[in-house]
Design a protein around this motif. Structure first.
Motif, PDB file in Angstrom:
ATOM      1  N   PRO A 191       0.848  -1.210   0.000  1.00  0.00           N
ATOM      2  CA  PRO A 191       0.000   0.000   0.000  1.00  0.00           C
ATOM      3  C   PRO A 191       0.875   1.248   0.000  1.00  0.00           C
ATOM      4  N   CYS A 192       0.274   2.388  -0.363  1.00  0.00           N
ATOM      5  CA  CYS A 192       1.019   3.659  -0.371  1.00  0.00           C
ATOM      6  C   CYS A 192       1.497   3.985   1.042  1.00  0.00           C
ATOM      7  N   ARG A 193       2.739   4.520   1.115  1.00  0.00           N
ATOM      8  CA  ARG A 193       3.278   4.893   2.433  1.00  0.00           C
ATOM      9  C   ARG A 193       3.100   6.379   2.719  1.00  0.00           C
ATOM     10  N   ALA A 206      -1.431   5.734  -7.240  1.00  0.00           N
ATOM     11  CA  ALA A 206      -1.415   6.387  -8.557  1.00  0.00           C
ATOM     12  C   ALA A 206      -1.480   7.909  -8.496  1.00  0.00           C
ATOM     13  N   ILE A 207      -1.228   8.517  -7.331  1.00  0.00           N
ATOM     14  CA  ILE A 207      -1.401   9.979  -7.274  1.00  0.00           C
ATOM     15  C   ILE A 207      -0.354  10.720  -8.121  1.00  0.00           C
ATOM     16  N   GLY A 208       0.675  10.006  -8.568  1.00  0.00           N
ATOM     17  CA  GLY A 208       1.646  10.605  -9.497  1.00  0.00           C
ATOM     18  C   GLY A 208       1.011  10.984 -10.827  1.00  0.00           C
ATOM     19  N   GLY A 227       5.941  11.159  12.282  1.00  0.00           N
ATOM     20  CA  GLY A 227       5.256  12.399  11.925  1.00  0.00           C
ATOM     21  C   GLY A 227       3.851  12.120  11.435  1.00  0.00           C
ATOM     22  N   GLY A 228       3.418  12.908  10.502  1.00  0.00           N
ATOM     23  CA  GLY A 228       2.075  12.715   9.948  1.00  0.00           C
ATOM     24  C   GLY A 228       1.062  13.600  10.648  1.00  0.00           C
ATOM     25  N   ALA A 229       0.105  14.075   9.840  1.00  0.00           N
ATOM     26  CA  ALA A 229      -0.905  14.987  10.373  1.00  0.00           C
ATOM     27  C   ALA A 229      -1.848  14.274  11.330  1.00  0.00           C
ATOM     28  N   SER A 230      -2.206  13.022  11.030  1.00  0.00           N
ATOM     29  CA  SER A 230      -3.150  12.303  11.900  1.00  0.00           C
ATOM     30  C   SER A 230      -2.576  12.168  13.307  1.00  0.00           C
ATOM     31  N   ARG A 231      -1.280  11.886  13.372  1.00  0.00           N
ATOM     32  CA  ARG A 231      -0.628  11.761  14.689  1.00  0.00           C
ATOM     33  C   ARG A 231      -0.629  13.107  15.407  1.00  0.00           C
ATOM     34  N   LEU A 267      -7.159  11.474   4.607  1.00  0.00           N
ATOM     35  CA  LEU A 267      -7.969  11.251   3.409  1.00  0.00           C
ATOM     36  C   LEU A 267      -7.050  10.880   2.252  1.00  0.00           C
ATOM     37  N   TYR A 268      -7.298   9.737   1.663  1.00  0.00           N
ATOM     38  CA  TYR A 268      -6.517   9.305   0.498  1.00  0.00           C
ATOM     39  C   TYR A 268      -7.459   9.107  -0.676  1.00  0.00           C
ATOM     40  N   VAL A 269      -7.185   9.803  -1.769  1.00  0.00           N
ATOM     41  CA  VAL A 269      -7.997   9.690  -2.990  1.00  0.00           C
ATOM     42  C   VAL A 269      -9.498   9.700  -2.628  1.00  0.00           C
ATOM     43  N   ASP A 270      -9.886  10.721  -1.935  1.00  0.00           N
ATOM     44  CA  ASP A 270     -11.299  10.994  -1.608  1.00  0.00           C
ATOM     45  C   ASP A 270     -11.967   9.981  -0.695  1.00  0.00           C
ATOM     46  N   GLY A 271     -11.221   9.080  -0.122  1.00  0.00           N
ATOM     47  CA  GLY A 271     -11.824   8.096   0.778  1.00  0.00           C
ATOM     48  C   GLY A 271     -10.821   7.661   1.832  1.00  0.00           C
ATOM     49  N   ASN A 276      -7.343  16.220   5.539  1.00  0.00           N
ATOM     50  CA  ASN A 276      -6.919  16.123   4.143  1.00  0.00           C
ATOM     51  C   ASN A 276      -5.947  17.231   3.783  1.00  0.00           C
ATOM     52  N   GLY A 277      -5.347  17.087   2.587  1.00  0.00           N
ATOM     53  CA  GLY A 277      -4.339  18.050   2.153  1.00  0.00           C
ATOM     54  C   GLY A 277      -4.967  19.323   1.622  1.00  0.00           C
ATOM     55  N   PHE A 278      -6.065  19.179   0.860  1.00  0.00           N
ATOM     56  CA  PHE A 278      -6.730  20.365   0.314  1.00  0.00           C
ATOM     57  C   PHE A 278      -7.348  21.170   1.451  1.00  0.00           C
ATOM     58  N   VAL A 279      -7.733  22.404   1.109  1.00  0.00           N
ATOM     59  CA  VAL A 279      -8.113  23.315   2.194  1.00  0.00           C
ATOM     60  C   VAL A 279      -9.535  23.064   2.717  1.00  0.00           C
ATOM     61  N   LYS A 324     -14.720  19.861   4.084  1.00  0.00           N
ATOM     62  CA  LYS A 324     -15.881  19.104   3.582  1.00  0.00           C
ATOM     63  C   LYS A 324     -15.472  17.932   2.700  1.00  0.00           C
ATOM     64  N   GLN A 325     -14.262  18.009   2.117  1.00  0.00           N
ATOM     65  CA  GLN A 325     -13.818  16.913   1.246  1.00  0.00           C
ATOM     66  C   GLN A 325     -13.669  15.618   2.042  1.00  0.00           C
ATOM     67  N   ASN A 326     -13.666  15.713   3.376  1.00  0.00           N
ATOM     68  CA  ASN A 326     -13.562  14.515   4.223  1.00  0.00           C
ATOM     69  C   ASN A 326     -14.906  13.833   4.465  1.00  0.00           C
ATOM     70  N   GLY A 359      -6.748  21.267   5.007  1.00  0.00           N
ATOM     71  CA  GLY A 359      -5.419  21.870   5.189  1.00  0.00           C
ATOM     72  C   GLY A 359      -4.639  21.170   6.287  1.00  0.00           C
ATOM     73  N   GLY A 360      -4.828  19.861   6.405  1.00  0.00           N
ATOM     74  CA  GLY A 360      -4.173  19.077   7.457  1.00  0.00           C
ATOM     75  C   GLY A 360      -2.654  19.163   7.405  1.00  0.00           C
ATOM     76  N   VAL A 361      -2.096  19.106   6.172  1.00  0.00           N
ATOM     77  CA  VAL A 361      -0.625  19.152   6.050  1.00  0.00           C
ATOM     78  C   VAL A 361      -0.118  20.506   6.526  1.00  0.00           C
ATOM     79  N   MET A 362      -0.853  21.551   6.110  1.00  0.00           N
ATOM     80  CA  MET A 362      -0.420  22.902   6.487  1.00  0.00           C
ATOM     81  C   MET A 362      -0.452  23.073   8.012  1.00  0.00           C
TER      82      MET A 362
HETATM   83  C1  LIG Z   1      -2.056   8.615  -1.723  1.00  0.00           C
HETATM   84  C2  LIG Z   1      -2.570   9.905  -1.195  1.00  0.00           C
HETATM   85  C3  LIG Z   1      -3.806  10.375  -1.613  1.00  0.00           C
HETATM   86  C4  LIG Z   1      -4.311  11.581  -1.128  1.00  0.00           C
HETATM   87  N1  LIG Z   1      -5.527  12.018  -1.557  1.00  0.00           N
HETATM   88  C5  LIG Z   1      -6.032  13.187  -1.093  1.00  0.00           C
HETATM   89  C6  LIG Z   1      -7.300  13.658  -1.538  1.00  0.00           C
HETATM   90  O1  LIG Z   1      -7.982  13.011  -2.331  1.00  0.00           O
HETATM   91  N2  LIG Z   1      -7.747  14.843  -1.067  1.00  0.00           N
HETATM   92  C7  LIG Z   1      -7.020  15.593  -0.185  1.00  0.00           C
HETATM   93  O2  LIG Z   1      -7.465  16.659   0.192  1.00  0.00           O
HETATM   94  N3  LIG Z   1      -5.814  15.157   0.264  1.00  0.00           N
HETATM   95  C8  LIG Z   1      -5.318  13.974  -0.179  1.00  0.00           C
HETATM   96  N4  LIG Z   1      -4.090  13.539   0.264  1.00  0.00           N
HETATM   97  C9  LIG Z   1      -3.370  14.333   1.258  1.00  0.00           C
HETATM   98  C10 LIG Z   1      -3.533  13.777   2.650  1.00  0.00           C
HETATM   99  O3  LIG Z   1      -4.876  13.706   3.007  1.00  0.00           O
HETATM  100  C11 LIG Z   1      -2.799  14.649   3.639  1.00  0.00           C
HETATM  101  O4  LIG Z   1      -1.444  14.663   3.293  1.00  0.00           O
HETATM  102  C12 LIG Z   1      -2.968  14.203   5.059  1.00  0.00           C
HETATM  103  O5  LIG Z   1      -2.551  15.261   5.905  1.00  0.00           O
HETATM  104  C13 LIG Z   1      -2.140  12.974   5.354  1.00  0.00           C
HETATM  105  O6  LIG Z   1      -2.257  12.651   6.722  1.00  0.00           O
HETATM  106  P1  LIG Z   1      -1.102  11.840   7.470  1.00  0.00           P
HETATM  107  O7  LIG Z   1       0.098  12.740   7.490  1.00  0.00           O
HETATM  108  O8  LIG Z   1      -1.653  11.548   8.785  1.00  0.00           O
HETATM  109  O9  LIG Z   1      -0.838  10.595   6.676  1.00  0.00           O
HETATM  110  C14 LIG Z   1      -3.552  12.335  -0.200  1.00  0.00           C
HETATM  111  C15 LIG Z   1      -2.308  11.868   0.198  1.00  0.00           C
HETATM  112  C16 LIG Z   1      -1.802  10.680  -0.289  1.00  0.00           C
HETATM  113  C17 LIG Z   1      -0.452  10.196   0.163  1.00  0.00           C
END
Ligand SMILES: Cc1cc2nc3c(=O)[nH]c(=O)nc-3n(C[C@H](O)[C@H](O)[C@H](O)COP(=O)(O)O)c2cc1C
Lengths: 168, 244
Positions: free
Chosen positions: A34-36, A90-92, B14-18, B63-67, B98-101, B104-106, B132-135
């Protein structure tokens, strides 16, 4: 290039995949990591993963797929874990740069806009799960940069055969 | 009250969830908390075995790829079986970032967890979607450093001259207030979540974000990406290529 991603197991023939020679069938068999979440496919490599397995170049494959056909068991209103692992890897197919699309922030696509994303969800699925799945797929369409999306819910995999999509 | 804090980023460190799990722990004083991460399959069993003793499970997911990420889907299907075969009586609350701002995308991710509850026979308690979780995660590292530097300057000045100049007090206050302002939505929603947990109530899903307007978020996030790629030894524009 038509790409079919499915979690139906081995030994499936896709009738829908026959006509064009350049169609690719990706079997979601979980024989990959899975993706890391390292984002190296954006920040170190130009769109490909650092893990050297069968999904290393899946971003390029999905980024050029038209139509992209996904066949997945519906799990809690989303894709099954093996199919989701392929999409996560596939996010690349998009660039790390942000843009504004459909009234929300999204990433800029690495590849040109494509026409059709078609998703078949099979398996027992509640109304609430169907609504959730619809929202996810519509968001996928925006993020993956497709013009149009089609969604079909099927109760069992036999209906895929009846729909003339594949033979077991 | 026994609370299990589960964070599900696949990142080992690290990581935003943590980060959000750590921040939320501060909102739960006086409860018996246990924090466990499920980075990968190896962690699943250990987390599941804690389920029967819990009153509340708080799930922090990215959030990864909208789910939900694929490893979380695998965990959930194991957890569904586990909950059906063991007596689990906890309520599930969730925080998805999630990464986007837009927070609601969650929504679909929270709905998937709600759907899981229905199948597993667990009570859904509601959740928060944070945009904006990453930010926020990066700001959560930058601000403590900035504030630490100011405190250091204050200490040096106090020991050498016996006073702390008012300018330093001012910049100290500005940094604290800016951080609080940028996180105000998250802090407010976390307070509501913690109150719902204590009162055993269901929280309607809440959506919040980093307190930056989108037109500023996009250029700032793009500059961050360019700097991050430089950090990886690459100039971003070399990474815009397409593969065949
Ligand atoms: C494979 C992958 C897919 C992602 N897809 C989305 C997305 O669909 N929408 C979004 O807003 N952020 C997306 N993100 C960004 C993550 O939600 C964001 O980086 C989040 O803060 C990661 O949390 P973590 O650091 O706890 O893993 C994606 C990140 C990865 C690695």
């Amino acid at each position: 290039m038509k790409v079919i991603i499915h979690d139906l197991g081995e030994g499936i023939t896709f009738s829908a995949g026959k006509p064009d020679k350049d169609s690719v069938v990706v079997h979601a068999n979980n024989q990959y990591s899975p993706c890391r979440g390292c984002f190296k496919c954006w920040l170190k490599n130009a769109g490909f993963c650092i893990m050297k397995d069968s999904l290393q170049h899946i971003g390029a494959c999905i980024g050029q797929s038209d139509p992209l056909i996904i066949i997945s068991r519906c799990c809690y209103g989303g894709y099954s874990s093996p199919v989701k692992a392929i999409l996560d890897r596939a996010i690349g197919s998009s660039l790390p740069l942000f843009t504004w699309r459909g009234g929300q922030t999204h990433h800029i696509s690495r590849y040109p806009r494509r026409k059709l994303l078609r998703v078949y969800f099979y398996g027992e699925c509640t109304k609430f799960e169907q609504e959730t799945a619809k929202e996810i797929v519509e968001r996928n369409r925006l993020n993956l940069d497709y013009e149009k999306v089609e969604m079909i819910f099927l109760e069992n995999i036999e209906q895929l055969q009846e729909a003339g999509l594949c033979t077991f | 009250m026994h609370v299990l804090i589960l964070h599900a980023s696949p990142k080992k460190k690290g990581g935003a969830s943590r980060f959000f799990a750590g921040l939320f722990s501060l909102f739960l004083p006086g409860t018996r908390k246990k924090t466990v991460s499920i980075n990968s399959r190896q962690d699943f069993q250990r987390a599941l075995e804690l389920f029967p003793g819990m009153d509340v499970v708080c799930f922090f997911v990215p959030l990864y790829v909208d789910g939900l990420p694929s490893h979380v889907m695998e965990f959930l299907s194991q957890a569904e079986k586990y909950c059906k075969n063991h007596s689990c009586r906890f309520r599930l609350y969730a925080v998805s970032n999630n990464g986007f701002v837009e927070g609601k995308q969650n929504r679909p991710a929270l709905h998937m967890l709600q759907a899981w509850c229905e199948r597993a026979g667990i009570t859904w308690g509601g959740g928060i979607g944070i945009g904006g979780g990453v930010m926020l995660r990066v700001l959560g590292t930058v601000y403590p450093i900035l504030i630490g530097i100011i405190l250091l300057q204050m200490a040096v000045s106090f020991f050498s001259t016996g006073i702390v100049p008012s300018g330093l007090w001012r910049s100290f206050a500005i940094q604290i207030f800016t951080w609080l302002f940028l996180n105000s939505g998250v802090l407010f929603c976390m307070a509501r979540l913690s109150s719902a947990i204590r009162r055993e109530q269901v929280l309607t899903d809440q959506f919040t974000r980093v307190m930056i307007p989108s037109f500023l978020f996009i250029p700032i996030a793009n500059i961050f990406m360019i700097l991050s790629s430089l950090f990886q030894g690459r100039f971003l524009f070399a990474l815009l290529k397409r593969e065949k």
